[in-house]
Design a protein around this motif. Structure first.
Motif, PDB file in Angstrom:
ATOM      1  N   TYR A 111       0.870  -1.173   0.000  1.00  0.00           N
ATOM      2  CA  TYR A 111       0.000   0.000   0.000  1.00  0.00           C
ATOM      3  C   TYR A 111       0.909   1.226   0.000  1.00  0.00           C
ATOM      4  N   GLY A 114      -2.256   6.491   1.304  1.00  0.00           N
ATOM      5  CA  GLY A 114      -3.652   6.347   1.709  1.00  0.00           C
ATOM      6  C   GLY A 114      -4.617   6.123   0.558  1.00  0.00           C
ATOM      7  N   GLY A 117      -5.826   0.760  -1.109  1.00  0.00           N
ATOM      8  CA  GLY A 117      -6.646   0.061  -0.133  1.00  0.00           C
ATOM      9  C   GLY A 117      -7.068  -1.292  -0.666  1.00  0.00           C
ATOM     10  N   SER A 138       2.036  -7.265   9.334  1.00  0.00           N
ATOM     11  CA  SER A 138       2.005  -5.866   8.903  1.00  0.00           C
ATOM     12  C   SER A 138       3.361  -5.214   9.146  1.00  0.00           C
ATOM     13  N   GLN A 141       3.508   1.552   7.748  1.00  0.00           N
ATOM     14  CA  GLN A 141       2.433   2.427   8.204  1.00  0.00           C
ATOM     15  C   GLN A 141       1.298   1.649   8.878  1.00  0.00           C
ATOM     16  N   GLU A 142       0.881   2.106  10.038  1.00  0.00           N
ATOM     17  CA  GLU A 142      -0.294   1.516  10.688  1.00  0.00           C
ATOM     18  C   GLU A 142      -1.530   1.794   9.840  1.00  0.00           C
ATOM     19  N   ARG A 143      -2.381   0.774   9.677  1.00  0.00           N
ATOM     20  CA  ARG A 143      -3.650   0.951   8.962  1.00  0.00           C
ATOM     21  C   ARG A 143      -4.745   0.236   9.742  1.00  0.00           C
ATOM     22  N   TYR A 144      -5.954   0.794   9.652  1.00  0.00           N
ATOM     23  CA  TYR A 144      -7.090   0.146  10.298  1.00  0.00           C
ATOM     24  C   TYR A 144      -7.591  -1.014   9.447  1.00  0.00           C
ATOM     25  N   ILE A 181      -9.190  -3.062   4.082  1.00  0.00           N
ATOM     26  CA  ILE A 181      -8.285  -1.988   4.482  1.00  0.00           C
ATOM     27  C   ILE A 181      -8.773  -0.753   3.732  1.00  0.00           C
ATOM     28  N   LYS A 183      -9.374   3.045   2.235  1.00  0.00           N
ATOM     29  CA  LYS A 183      -8.529   4.155   1.832  1.00  0.00           C
ATOM     30  C   LYS A 183      -8.712   5.312   2.819  1.00  0.00           C
ATOM     31  N   THR A 184      -7.760   6.230   2.803  1.00  0.00           N
ATOM     32  CA  THR A 184      -7.850   7.393   3.679  1.00  0.00           C
ATOM     33  C   THR A 184      -7.282   8.618   2.960  1.00  0.00           C
ATOM     34  N   ARG A 191       2.845   0.783   3.509  1.00  0.00           N
ATOM     35  CA  ARG A 191       2.620  -0.406   4.331  1.00  0.00           C
ATOM     36  C   ARG A 191       2.800  -1.641   3.454  1.00  0.00           C
TER      37      ARG A 191
END
Length: 200
Positions: A111, A114, A117, A138, A141-144, A181, A183-184, A191
């Motif tokens: 990834y 942002g 995803g 993982s 970068q931390e991702r939700y 995962i 997008k932001t 990541r």
């Protein structure tokens, strides 16, 4: 499972599932090392996907590695495996000791920011068999990571996947839950995600 791993294990305790999260499965130095290695040595590719009749570039880069010649097909994309690298073999062995199962393959995702995803899906392709075990590492970068129940959509959960962590999905999870995962719009870094699985 050794005592140290048991101490780090967090059971998400969601209905119709068996999901465990291990913070710091790799320490920060180890995770940084693997992130650098995989970013530069993995042969990444970007496939096209068709959504509502239109063809788009997949919003992430992927790669498939394994110790057999079995391809993996998802979302009308068929990937052919390359041989495991020494680093992937090392990680695989450590997870196998924890899971007491041997994995044949690893699907990797990069990834880039942002805008990349992975939409709602389940890892329930027939070549993964019944009640597949998916072990997801993982890096970066931390991702939700979002989950929602297939039959009870109001049942939802999200967990922040941290650098060096391991998420283990077992049992009937893939039959009953979707994950993504998202997008932001926030400016975030890269990541890399390693998903070990058994391709029959």
């Amino acid at each position: 499972m050794n005592f140290q791993c048991a101490q780090r294990r967090h059971n998400l305790k969601l209905p119709d599932s068996e999901i465990y999260y291990y913070r710091n499965f790799f320490n920060h130095e180890e995770a940084d090392h693997y992130l650098r290695i995989f970013k530069t040595t993995i042969l990444w590719q970007q496939d096209s996907i068709k959504v509502f009749g239109k063809v788009h570039a997949q919003p992430r880069l992927t790669a498939l590695y394994g110790d057999n010649d079995k391809p993996y097909t998802y979302s009308n994309i068929t990937m052919q495996p390359r041989n495991f690298t020494s680093e992937l073999k090392s990680i695989k062995q450590q997870i196998e000791e924890l899971c007491e199962i041997e994995f044949t393959s690893c699907l990797l995702n990069l990834y880039r920011d942002g805008k990349d995803g992975n939409g709602w899906h389940a890892d329930d392709e027939k070549e993964l068999g019944i009640n597949p075990i998916i072990a997801s590492v993982s890096l970066g970068q931390e991702r939700y990571f979002h989950l929602k129940h297939k039959n009870t959509p109001e049942l939802k959960h999200k967990i922040l996947l941290e650098h060096g962590s391991l998420l283990l999905m077992k049992g009937e999870t893939q039959h009953n839950w979707l994950h993504q995962i998202p997008k932001t719009a926030r400016p975030i870094g890269e990541r890399i995600n390693l998903t070990f699985r058994n391709i029959k």
